[in-house]
Design a protein around this motif. Structure first.
Motif, short mmCIF file in Angstrom:
data_model
loop_
_atom_site.label_atom_id
_atom_site.label_comp_id
_atom_site.label_asym_id
_atom_site.label_seq_id
_atom_site.Cartn_x
_atom_site.Cartn_y
_atom_site.Cartn_z
N UNK A 203 0.86 -1.18 0.00
CA UNK A 203 0.00 0.00 0.00
C UNK A 203 0.90 1.24 0.00
N UNK A 204 1.35 1.65 -1.21
CA UNK A 204 2.32 2.74 -1.31
C UNK A 204 1.78 4.06 -0.78
N UNK A 205 0.56 4.48 -1.11
CA UNK A 205 0.07 5.75 -0.54
C UNK A 205 0.04 5.74 0.98
N UNK A 206 -0.38 4.61 1.56
CA UNK A 206 -0.39 4.52 3.02
C UNK A 206 1.00 4.55 3.61
N UNK A 248 -3.53 9.34 6.03
CA UNK A 248 -3.20 7.92 6.17
C UNK A 248 -4.42 7.12 6.64
N UNK A 249 -5.15 7.66 7.63
CA UNK A 249 -6.34 6.97 8.11
C UNK A 249 -7.40 6.81 7.04
N UNK A 259 -2.42 -1.53 4.50
CA UNK A 259 -1.23 -1.87 5.27
C UNK A 259 -1.58 -1.98 6.74
N UNK A 260 -2.50 -1.13 7.20
CA UNK A 260 -2.99 -1.16 8.58
C UNK A 260 -4.48 -1.44 8.54
N UNK A 261 -4.87 -2.61 9.01
CA UNK A 261 -6.28 -2.99 9.03
C UNK A 261 -6.95 -2.31 10.23
N UNK A 262 -7.65 -1.21 9.98
CA UNK A 262 -8.25 -0.43 11.05
C UNK A 262 -9.35 -1.20 11.78
N UNK A 263 -9.92 -2.22 11.14
CA UNK A 263 -10.98 -2.98 11.81
C UNK A 263 -10.45 -3.72 13.04
N UNK A 264 -9.14 -3.95 13.09
CA UNK A 264 -8.57 -4.64 14.24
C UNK A 264 -8.74 -3.84 15.52
N UNK A 265 -8.84 -2.54 15.41
CA UNK A 265 -8.93 -1.70 16.59
C UNK A 265 -10.31 -1.78 17.25
N UNK A 266 -11.21 -2.57 16.68
CA UNK A 266 -12.48 -2.81 17.35
C UNK A 266 -12.33 -3.84 18.47
N UNK A 267 -11.25 -4.59 18.45
CA UNK A 267 -11.02 -5.62 19.45
C UNK A 267 -10.26 -5.03 20.64
N UNK A 268 -10.83 -5.03 21.83
CA UNK A 268 -10.14 -4.45 22.99
C UNK A 268 -8.78 -5.08 23.24
#
Length: 521
Positions: A203-206, A248-249, A259-268
Motif C-alpha cells: 500500500x504505497x500511498x499509506x 493515512x487513516x 497496510x494497517x487494518x483499522x478494523x482490528x482496533x475494534x477488538x479491545x
C-alpha cells in the motif's frame, strides 16, 4: 493459508531459523545503545548542532519504526525469507558504512538507511517464525527472541564502552556487522520461503503518508526547544504531520488491502496489545539513551563505567522474558504485563530521588527494578501481537505491533528530549540570558562544556543542578504515565483468556474479510 511448501521443516531446521532471527534481534539494540554511549565522542569527532546529534538516534528509530508495517506487507506479498535476507544484508552494509562516516550529516543519513534494513529484517524474520512455530511453541520462540534482544540491550553499553576505550567509537559497529552476517548466512541456509497468497502488494500511498507524517512530527518536536513552539516552521511541521496522519487513516479505510487494518482496533485485546507495545518506550527505552548521556556527558564517567551502570538496567532482559512465558501457565498475560509495568513505575519513582553525582552503587537498585518490571511484558508482547489475527496475516500483525513499539520509541525519545530541555530551560531561569534554550539543548546531548560557554553567567554547578532537577521531574512524569498504562493494559488484556480471545478475534476477522469480499463482488 500460506503458500505450499515442499516439506515440513525438521526440528534442526527450525532451531537454526530461530538462531538466525535471534542474531538479527540481538544486533538491533546495539545500534541504538552503542551510539548513545558514544554520543559525546561522536560529537567531538564529527561536530554537529544539538538537532543533528539528536538525529543520531532518531534517524534510525524513525525509519525503523515507520517502515515496519510496509516491510510486513512486503514480506506477506513477496516472501518472508526474501525480505529477511535483503534487510539483514542492507543492515550489515550500512552498519559498516557508519564506521567510515566523515561528518554528522552522512552519519545521520546512514543511520536512516540502517533503520530501513532493520525494519525489513525484523518484519521478515518475525513473520517467518510465526509460520514455522505454532501454539505454545510460537510463544516460546518469541520469548527467546525477546531474550536475544535483551542480550543486545544488556551487553551493548558495556561492549560499546570497551570498544570505544580501546579502538574509538567507529569500532562499536563491528559487532553489529558480525551478528548481521551470521544471521544472513543461517537464514540463507535454513529459512524457507512463505507468502500470503491473498496479499495484494504494498500500500504505497499509506506507507508514504505514514512515514512522512512521522518524519514531520519528529523534526518539529526536535526543533521546538531551539526555536520555540510558536515558531512558524514548527507549527507548519506539526500541522503537516497531523494532516498526513489523517490522510493515512482515510487511505487505509478505502484501499482494498490496507497496510494497517483499522478494523482490528475494534477488538479491545488488540488495542491493549498496542498500548503494551508503546509502554516500554517511556518506561525503559528512553533511559537507554538519556542515562548514558547523563553518565558520560554530565557526570563525567568513562564510557566503560557508564556501560557497567547500564547493565543493571538491561540485564534482567536476559532471563526474565523466558520466565514470563513460563508464568503464563499460572497467571494471565494481563496480570503479568500489568504487574511488570507497576514494578517499572516503582523503579522510575525510586530513581528520581537520586541527584546527579550520586554514588553509582546507589543507582543499581532502581535500575534493576525498572529492568525487572519491563522484562515481564517484554517476553509476551510479540506472541500476543500475532495471536489476534489469522496466521496468514502474520506479517501485517508483526508489522503493526512493531511499528507501534519502535515508532512509539522514536516519538517518545523526541518528545521526552524536548520536555527535558524545557524543564532545564525553566530551571536555569532568566539569569541564563538569551542563550538559555541552546544551553538546555546542549545539556540534553551531554555537552556540558558548550552549555557553559553559552551561559557564562552561570557556573558548572548551577548547570548540573538545573539538569538534575529537570531529570528528576521527568522521571516523575514517566512514572505517572507508566502507572496509567498499566491500568489500561490490565483492563483491556484481561477481557478474556488469551487462547479464547485469540480464536474469537481471528474468526471474527475472517468473517469480516469474507463479508467485505462478497460486498465488493
Amino acid at each position: 493459508m500460506t503458500s505450499p511448501q515442499t516439506k515440513v521443516a525438521s526440528a534442526t531446521e527450525k532451531f537454526f531459523v530461530l538462531v538466525a532471527v535471534c542474531c538479527a534481534a540481538a544486533a538491533m539494540p546495539l545500534t541504538f545503545t552503542g551510539p548513545a554511549v558514544a554520543l559525546p565522542a561522536i560529537s567531538r569527532t564529527l561536530g554537529g548542532s544539538p538537532i543533528a546529534l539528536n538525529w543520531v538516534t532518531n534517524a534510525f528509530m524513525l525509519t525503523f519504526g515507520s517502515c515496519l508495517m510496509a516491510s510486513g506487507a512486503l514480506a506477506d506479498s513477496f516472501g518472508r525469507r526474501r525480505i529477511f535476507l535483503t534487510g539483514v544484508g542492507c543492515f550489515a552494509l550500512f552498519s559498516a558504512g557508519l564506521a567510515l562516516a566523515g561528518n554528522i550529516v552522512w552519519f545521520d543519513i546512514l543511520r536512516a538507511l540502517q533503520g530501513l534494513g532493520a525494519a525489513a529484517a525484523f518484519s521478515g524474520g518475525m513473520a517467518s517464525l510465526a509460520q514455522e512455530f505454532d501454539g505454545t511453541a510460537r510463544m516460546r520462540a518469541f520469548s527467546i527472541v525477546g531474550s536475544s534482544f535483551g542480550v543486545g540491550l544488556a551487553f551493548g553499553p558495556i561492549a560499546s564502552g570497551l570498544m570505544i576505550d580501546a579502538f574509538g567509537w567507529p569500532s562499536i559497529f563491528i559487532l553489529v556487522v558480525a551478528l548481521a552476517l551470521l544471521a544472513l548466512g543461517l537464514g540463507a541456509c535454513f529459512l524457507r520461503e512463505s507468502k500470503d497468497p491473498d496479499a495484494a502488494g504494498l500500500d504505497w500511498p499509506g506507507a508514504l503518508s505514514f512515514t512522512l507524517a512521522l518524519t514531520l512530527f519528529t523534526y518539529g518536536v526536535l526543533r521546538a526547544p531551539e526555536t520555540g513552539w510558536s515558531d512558524s516552521l514548527v507549527l507548519a511541521l506539526l500541522a503537516g504531520a497531523a494532516l498526513l496522519f489523517l490522510t493515512f487513516g482515510i487511505i487505509e479505510r478505502v484501499v482494498k488491502r490496507p497496510m494497517l487494518d483499522l478494523s482490528l482496533f475494534r477488538y479491545p485485546r488488540f488495542v491493549g496489545v498496542q498500548l503494551l507495545a508503546a509502554a516500554p518506550a517511556y518506561a525503559f527505552v528512553v533511559l537507554l539513551i538519556l542515562l548514558p548521556v547523563r553518565f558520560v556527558g554530565i557526570e563525567g564517567m568513562s564510557e566503560i563505567a557508564a556501560g557497567r551502570m547500564m547493565v543493571a538496567l538491561s540485564a534482567p532482559l536476559l532471563i526474565l522474558p523466558i520466565v514470563a512465558g513460563l508464568l503464563t501457565r499460572w497467571f494471565s498475560p494481563a496480570t503479568i504485563c500489568g504487574t511488570g509495568l507497576i514494578i517499572s513505575a516503582t523503579g522510575l519513582f525510586w530513581l528520581s530521588h537520586f541527584a546527579v553525582g550520586s554514588a553509582p552503587a546507589a543507582l543499581i537498585g532502581p535500575l534493576l527494578t525498572i529492568g525487572v518490571g519491563i522484562s515481564l511484558p517484554w517476553g509476551l508482547m510479540d506472541g500476543l501481537a500475532v495471536s489476534v489475527v489469522p496466521r496468514e496475516r502474520a506479517g501485517m500483525a508483526t508489522g503493526i505491533f512493531s511499528t507501534t513499539r519502535v515508532a512509539g520509541e522514536g516519538v517518545a525519545l523526541a518528545v521526552v528530549s524536548a520536555i527535558l530541555s524545557a524543564f532545564i530551560h525553566s530551571n536555569l531561569g532568566v539569569s541564563a540570558g538569551e542563550h538559555a534554550a541552546m544551553a538546555a539543548q546542549q545539556l540534553v546531548t551531554g555537552n556540558l562544556a558548550a552549555a557553559a560557554s553559552n551561559v557564562p553567567a552561570i557556573g558548572h554547578g548551577t548547570l548540573i543542578q538545573g539538569y538534575g532537577d529537570a531529570f528528576s521531574t521527568l522521571l516523575w512524569l514517566l512514572t505517572g504515565i507508566t502507572v496509567l498504562t498499566a491500568i489500561v493494559v490490565f483492563s483491556f488484556l484481561g477481557r478474556s483468556s488469551s487462547t479464547t480471545a485469540a480464536e474469537e478475534d481471528a474468526e471474527q476477522l475472517d468473517e469480516n474479510e469474507e463479508a467485505l469480499r462478497v460486498s465488493k463482488a
